[in-house]
Design an enzyme around this catalytic site. Sequence first.
Site, PDB file in Angstrom:
ATOM      1  N   GLU A 173      -8.852  -4.836  -4.594  1.00 13.49           N
ATOM      2  CA  GLU A 173      -8.379  -3.755  -3.739  1.00 13.49           C
ATOM      3  C   GLU A 173      -9.519  -3.147  -2.916  1.00 13.49           C
ATOM      4  O   GLU A 173     -10.032  -3.770  -2.021  1.00 13.49           O
ATOM      5  CB  GLU A 173      -7.645  -2.696  -4.569  1.00 13.49           C
TER       6      GLU A 173
ATOM      7  N   SER B 153       0.849  -1.187   0.000  1.00 17.18           N
ATOM      8  CA  SER B 153       0.000   0.000   0.000  1.00 17.18           C
ATOM      9  C   SER B 153       0.891   1.245   0.000  1.00 17.18           C
ATOM     10  O   SER B 153       1.733   1.394  -0.887  1.00 17.18           O
ATOM     11  CB  SER B 153      -0.968  -0.045   1.181  1.00 17.18           C
TER      12      SER B 153
ATOM     13  N   HIS C  43      -7.975  -5.306  -0.597  1.00 16.61           N
ATOM     14  CA  HIS C  43      -6.734  -4.713  -0.094  1.00 16.61           C
ATOM     15  C   HIS C  43      -6.269  -5.420   1.178  1.00 16.61           C
ATOM     16  O   HIS C  43      -7.059  -5.636   2.098  1.00 16.61           O
ATOM     17  CB  HIS C  43      -7.000  -3.230   0.185  1.00 16.61           C
TER      18      HIS C  43
END
Length: 458
Positions: free
Chosen positions: A298, A184, A356
């Site tokens: 995500e 990230s 994510h």
Amino acid sequence: MTATDRVRAPAGTVVGRRTGPVRRFLGIPYAEAPVGVRRFAAPVPRGRFREPYDASRHGATAQRVPLFATTTIPEPSVPGEDVLNLGVVAPAGADRCPVLVWIHGGGFLAGSPASPWYDGRSLARAGIVTVTVGYRLGVDGFAPLDGVPANLGLRDVLLALDWVRENIAAFGGDPGRVTLAGQSAGGAAVLALLSSPAAEGRFQQAVSISGGLFEVRRDSARDFLERVGERLGVPATRDGFGGVPVEQLQRTVRDLRDGEALVLGPVTGDDILPVTVAEGLAGHGLGVPVLLGSTGDEFDGGGDGASAARAAGTRITDTLFRAACPRVARSRREADAGTWLYSFEWPSPVTGGATHCADLPFFFDLLDAPGVREALGPRPPAELAAPIHADLVGFVHGRPPSWAPATGGPGDPLREYGRPGAPPAADTTGGYDPVLPVPPVLPARPALPAAPSDAEAR
């Protein structure tokens, strides 16, 4: 059984713990505490320890206030001023092992290197030394203020890499075989440093997991900082923010961002990032092999409409995360070293998609870590962790991935992990078509859903 372990390094004597074949040395300061006159200054190397340093527990974290009450990755906040510290997890008897230096995520505002999801025990069993780095966050790490060096958080990571170069051999690591990796915002920091002339020679390989080409415009950051100053009743200056406790600053930033994407982060125009990351990648780090990719969903969750939305190119995932992968490959198409792409496609039964952070326990092979079942369900597949972890281990050991490198064009090769109905790892092409523009914003890491029907993950 856990026993005391001791290392004599150039930084001084460090006392940690050994559990079976794994040695841990946690919370080692690599810089002086960023307080007082050092709060908004470039990091200063920590002096040599005069007495044995107790490295038996995690050090203080720059995060004082998490972005959400519950996050996918457990992200403990540890009090204290020595936030510029790192942890080393190494195999017992290690000698010149490759090193993985890990940068945590959190939107450049939060996150914790003390997360149990980043423990390096499985990597240690594979002959790898893992270093987790703490760095300044939010206003303290990424505010473009007059009279303050830009990108302090990135400068912190660079100093930590210097510490690794000077000290890691004492822990059994090879300072000439360092892989810089992150997820990230951490993955974005990896790409930023890969593009930076200031980082040349500090690492030999790079891994970006769900990163991106994210820079913040100075004028946008300064507009946001003016709002922060107004809320606090102080000028948006070094002196103004310097009189505000870090916890209060972080709470104010969290409250004012109000769902905005990336409010603070790396900025261009200084010695660290003189040009955009995409431009910098075309001229720096070209001898560094790169492995990068994203999850399939995500921040968009999963469900029946996911594949159609992805094909239409309208999703946040495509425009912010996935499109960055071919752009990096295209910027590096003249590189001496390769760029390899992957895509994590396994849908978590909790979020309904390959969302994510869901891939991290597979990369680290830590399916038994705290919080994994809450994020991935009661039975995350070990048969998927095996090839993902093996590919990461092989890359850190210097073995090129088994699939072909990418050049950023249509039909690029990649490895897919966990696509339903396919083998756990399968080589394919075109998974990142079409190539979409990447706007310079990053979504916040949403909280873990309260119930499986909630589609968003951190």
